[in-house]
Each structure stands twice: as structure tokens, then as C-alpha cells.
Enzyme design. Structure first.
Site, PDB file in Angstrom:
ATOM      1  N   HIS A 225     -13.108   9.339  28.621  1.00 46.55           N
ATOM      2  CA  HIS A 225     -11.899   9.799  27.924  1.00 46.55           C
ATOM      3  C   HIS A 225     -10.692   9.416  28.782  1.00 46.55           C
ATOM      4  O   HIS A 225     -10.431   8.239  28.988  1.00 46.55           O
ATOM      5  CB  HIS A 225     -12.005  11.308  27.686  1.00 46.55           C
ATOM      6  CG  HIS A 225     -10.982  11.868  26.743  1.00 46.55           C
ATOM      7  ND1 HIS A 225     -10.152  11.089  25.963  1.00 46.55           N
ATOM      8  CD2 HIS A 225     -10.630  13.155  26.462  1.00 46.55           C
ATOM      9  CE1 HIS A 225      -9.362  11.867  25.240  1.00 46.55           C
ATOM     10  NE2 HIS A 225      -9.617  13.124  25.535  1.00 46.55           N
ATOM     11  N   PHE A 262     -11.662  -0.836  27.279  1.00 44.48           N
ATOM     12  CA  PHE A 262     -11.961  -1.672  26.108  1.00 44.48           C
ATOM     13  C   PHE A 262     -12.797  -0.871  25.113  1.00 44.48           C
ATOM     14  O   PHE A 262     -13.690  -0.110  25.490  1.00 44.48           O
ATOM     15  CB  PHE A 262     -12.722  -2.931  26.520  1.00 44.48           C
ATOM     16  CG  PHE A 262     -11.876  -3.957  27.201  1.00 44.48           C
ATOM     17  CD1 PHE A 262     -11.150  -4.876  26.457  1.00 44.48           C
ATOM     18  CD2 PHE A 262     -11.776  -3.986  28.585  1.00 44.48           C
ATOM     19  CE1 PHE A 262     -10.351  -5.824  27.087  1.00 44.48           C
ATOM     20  CE2 PHE A 262     -10.986  -4.924  29.223  1.00 44.48           C
ATOM     21  CZ  PHE A 262     -10.267  -5.850  28.471  1.00 44.48           C
ATOM     22  N   HIS A 264     -12.934   1.415  21.247  1.00 45.15           N
ATOM     23  CA  HIS A 264     -12.447   2.728  20.820  1.00 45.15           C
ATOM     24  C   HIS A 264     -13.319   3.228  19.679  1.00 45.15           C
ATOM     25  O   HIS A 264     -13.720   2.454  18.812  1.00 45.15           O
ATOM     26  CB  HIS A 264     -10.988   2.645  20.365  1.00 45.15           C
ATOM     27  CG  HIS A 264     -10.295   3.964  20.295  1.00 45.15           C
ATOM     28  ND1 HIS A 264     -10.434   4.812  19.213  1.00 45.15           N
ATOM     29  CD2 HIS A 264      -9.473   4.595  21.173  1.00 45.15           C
ATOM     30  CE1 HIS A 264      -9.709   5.901  19.429  1.00 45.15           C
ATOM     31  NE2 HIS A 264      -9.126   5.800  20.601  1.00 45.15           N
ATOM     32  N   ASP A 315      -5.556   2.621  27.368  1.00 47.89           N
ATOM     33  CA  ASP A 315      -5.764   2.833  28.802  1.00 47.89           C
ATOM     34  C   ASP A 315      -5.660   1.539  29.606  1.00 47.89           C
ATOM     35  O   ASP A 315      -5.320   1.576  30.792  1.00 47.89           O
ATOM     36  CB  ASP A 315      -7.142   3.453  29.055  1.00 47.89           C
ATOM     37  CG  ASP A 315      -7.245   4.869  28.527  1.00 47.89           C
ATOM     38  OD1 ASP A 315      -6.267   5.613  28.682  1.00 47.89           O
ATOM     39  OD2 ASP A 315      -8.290   5.223  27.961  1.00 47.89           O
ATOM     40  N   ARG A 359     -18.312  26.748  14.950  1.00 41.48           N
ATOM     41  CA  ARG A 359     -19.675  27.005  15.410  1.00 41.48           C
ATOM     42  C   ARG A 359     -20.647  26.135  14.616  1.00 41.48           C
ATOM     43  O   ARG A 359     -21.217  26.571  13.617  1.00 41.48           O
ATOM     44  CB  ARG A 359     -19.992  28.497  15.228  1.00 41.48           C
ATOM     45  CG  ARG A 359     -21.034  29.120  16.168  1.00 41.48           C
ATOM     46  CD  ARG A 359     -22.389  28.512  16.007  1.00 41.48           C
ATOM     47  NE  ARG A 359     -23.430  29.239  16.725  1.00 41.48           N
ATOM     48  CZ  ARG A 359     -24.672  28.816  16.811  1.00 41.48           C
ATOM     49  NH1 ARG A 359     -25.026  27.666  16.237  1.00 41.48           N
ATOM     50  NH2 ARG A 359     -25.565  29.525  17.459  1.00 41.48           N
TER      51      ARG A 359
END
Length: 376
Positions: A225, A262, A264, A315, A359
Site C-alpha cells: 500500500h 507498478f 494497480h 507511487d 462484519r
């Protein structure tokens, strides 16, 4: 494969609709990210991070007076005290900045008398406090852990300029501030990503906003992440020039090495945020007279797309851009958190305002009924 035996099961919850939101939309077909209806790339080009934070948390873009009040409510320079600085000094020197941030947010919660009040207005107040405090926690903890004196934030600087000033000790020039501001906006919000979904799950238990974002920080730290930008720069540093760039990618492909920055989960044909950040980063590199990292990154991107059809995510350009700005690599993921705090808070508020406990169920694959026979 387990998913073939269980058609209702989707590994990683891929494709599963887990909620309704009015905060943002990630449209992979049109390659557009919108924040409450506004194109994120347009905002990155023209707006301030403060405006976008107001848009996400309060629900609309501010007018001039609303922006002034919102910025004032962030309480720049008011969040850190001697006790928190002492906390940072007590941490092991090897503490990762994300761990320091997580601890700092928990410490911040202790001084909020209405910490358990999850009403809409109280959550907005706390969101502003977190937006103002997070950059200061990151910058101050980093400097303290490096054996340096903290630098007090200035009320006359933007969030983007203040962060660079309190981390690096110099007020950034306008071009640097503009690029860093744009990166914060492009990192601010991105749907039900792992950290945001973690925050919403925690919020659904009616935990307070501080606890929710502490969990989100922990999720963001993972290399799959937010930690991907740090790992991407470490790979870039292994490459000395443009010629080596192609060789490095081909080697990774041949050995099945995963190159961070690299691919996604949502975008299959390219991250919608990348072109804008690359454009601004390229302008910055040219203005500074050093295009080495831009050029190396471009070759690696071209080879990855040519050989595997895999595009970079946000990123990858942010890694070399932050490096060229002189920002230490361990601060890349905390910067992500500084920006994403606005999105996290918006989602927590939305979850609390119309809550139902999250849940999900699971499919059991363990052994069937056994009898307890006692200790031999």
C-alpha cells in the site's frame, strides 16, 4: 483454486462492493478520479491542499472566508508540547516514522476531552485537529529521532510549505511548494483502498476517529500500500543511468521480481493521477537542471509497459520527485499519510453518520468435528 470451489468468494475482496460513498469515485474506464465531483488532476493543477481537505471533510470547496477559517482551525503550531516531544525522545532511534506517527496520534487522543463523541460536528472538529497535527507529528518525530531540534511550524505558510520547512529546515521555493502541494492532493483520497477501508471497519464499531486513523496508518505502512513509494525509490537507486534502467527492469521480469510502483488493483490501463504528477515533476526537474531521475524512471516505465503491459501507479513518480526535493526516503509513506488524513477523516465521518457494523462472513476450510480427549 479456492475461488473456483466457492463462486461467491473473491480473494482480496476484488470486485466486491462494500459500501456507498459520496466522497470520491475511481473510474478506471475513463481513467478519472473525482473528489466530490471534481477531477482530482484539475484540483492538483489549480487548488491548494487546504481547499481540497475542506472539500473532502466539510463537503464542498470553500470560499475565501471559509478557507481562512478552516486554515485557522487546523491550529498550525499548536499541537505539539513538551510531553509529546519527550515521547519521541523516548522512542528507539530506529523507530520508523510511520510507527512514530501512529503513536503520536494515539497520544493526541488522550488530550481530547470529547474523544468518544462521534457526532458529525465533533468529528469535523477532530478532523481539523488531525489535519493540523499530522504534519507536525511527522516532521517533529523525524527530527527528534535524527538527533535534531524540532522546528516550529509557521502560521504564514501553507501545509505543503510548512511540512518541507519543518522537516528540512528551509522554506521551499514556489515551484517546489506547488509540486509538493499537487502530490498531496493526488494522494488525498482514493476510494475504498486498504487503509481507508480499515478506517471504516474500525469506525463501524463506533470507535473514535483517533483510533480509526491509527488503524489506517498501520495499514498504510505496508509495502503493498503506502510503503510502495519507499520501495520504488530503493529500486531506482540501484540504477546508475538510463542504459542500466532497461537492464534492471528486464532482470526483474526474468526473475519474477515484483517492482513496487507498478500495477494497480483498480487501474489496468494506467493510474489517472500519474500523468499530472509526471508533468509537474518533469517541469520541476528541468527547472532544477537535473533530469537524471526523471529520465531513468521514464525508461523503466516504457520497458515495463512494453514487456508486461503494466503501468506505473502514483507511487513511482512520487518516489523520484520526493528524492529530487531532498526528502529522506523514510518520510515518503508518512507524507502519504499527511495527505490521506483528509480522505480517511471524510470516510470516518461518513461511516459514523450512517453507520452499520461491517462484519463480513467467511468460508471455513479447516478440519471437521473433532472430540477432545484430554491430556495424556
Amino acid at each position: 483454486m479456492a475461488e473456483k470451489n466457492h463462486p461467491n468468494y473473491s480473494p482480496g475482496l476484488e470486485g466486491v462492493v462494500a459500501g456507498l460513498t459520496k466522497i470520491s469515485r475511481v473510474d478506471p474506464d475513463k481513467q478519472v478520479l473525482t473528489l466530490r465531483g471534481y477531477d482530482a488532476t484539475e484540483l492538483a493543477d489549480q487548488a491548494s491542499f487546504e481547499e481540497v481537505a475542506h472539500l473532502l471533510v466539510v463537503g464542498h470547496l470553500p470560499n475565501k472566508k471559509e478557507k481562512e477559517n478552516f486554515t485557522k482551525d487546523l491550529g498550525v503550531g499548536e499541537h505539539l508540547n513538551e510531553d509529546m516531544i519527550a515521547l519521541f525522545k523516548a522512542m528507539p532511534k530506529e523507530t520508523h516514522p510511520m510507527d512514530a506517527l501512529r503513536t503520536g496520534i494515539s497520544f493526541l487522543a488522550g488530550s481530547d476531552e470529547d474523544v468518544t463523541n462521534n457526532s458529525h460536528d465533533e468529528n469535523i472538529r477532530k478532523a481539523k485537529r488531525l489535519l493540523g497535527a499530522t504534519p507536525e507529528i511527522v516532521a517533529t518525530s523525524w527530527r527528534v529521532l535524527q538527533g535534531k531540534e524540532p522546528i516550529e511550524a509557521r502560521s504564514d505558510l501553507s501545509i505543503a510549505a510548512n511540512f518541507l520547512y519543518t522537516c528540512l529546515g528551509e522554506v521551499p521555493d514556489p515551484l517546489t511548494e506547488k509540486l509538493f502541494n499537487a502530490s498531496l492532493i493526488l494522494y488525498a483520497e482514493h476510494g475504498f483502498n486498504a487503509s481507508t477501508f480499515s478506517a471504516r471497519v474500525i469506525a463501524s464499531t463506533l470507535s473514535d476517529i483517533y483510533g480509526c486513523v491509527t488503524g489506517a496508518v498501520a495499514a498504510l505502512k505496508g509495502p503493498l500500500h503506502g510503503g510502495a513509494n519507499e520501495e520504488a525509490m530503493k529500486v531506482l537507486l540501484q540504477v546508475k543511468d538510463v542504459k542500466q534502467a532497461e537492464e534492471r527492469v528486464l532482470k526483474a521480469i526474468a526473475t519474477k521480481e515484483k517492482l513496487m510502483g507498478f500495477g494497480h488493483r483498480v487501474y489496468k490501463n494506467g493510474d489517472s493521477r500519474v500523468p499530472t504528477l509526471k508533468k509537474l515533476g518533469s517541469q520541476y526537474a528541468e527547472a532544477k537542471g537535473d533530469t537524471k531521475w526523471r529520465d531513468i524512471a521514464q525508461v523503466m516505465e516504457d520497458v515495463m509497459v512494453r514487456e508486461k503491459g503494466i503501468h506505473p501507479n502514483v507511487d513511482f513518480p512520487s518516489a523520484w520527485i520526493y528524492y529530487q526535493m531532498g526528502i529522506p526516503i523514510p518520510l515518503y509513506t508518512p507524507i502519504f499519510a499527511v495527505a490521506r488524513m483528509s480522505g480517511w477523516c471524510a470516510h470516518i465521518i461518513e461511516q459514523h453518520d450512517a453507520n452499520r457494523l461491517l462484519r463480513p462472513s467467511c468460508i471455513y476450510e479447516g478440519p471437521e468435528y473433532k472430540s477432545y480427549k484430554g491430556l495424556a
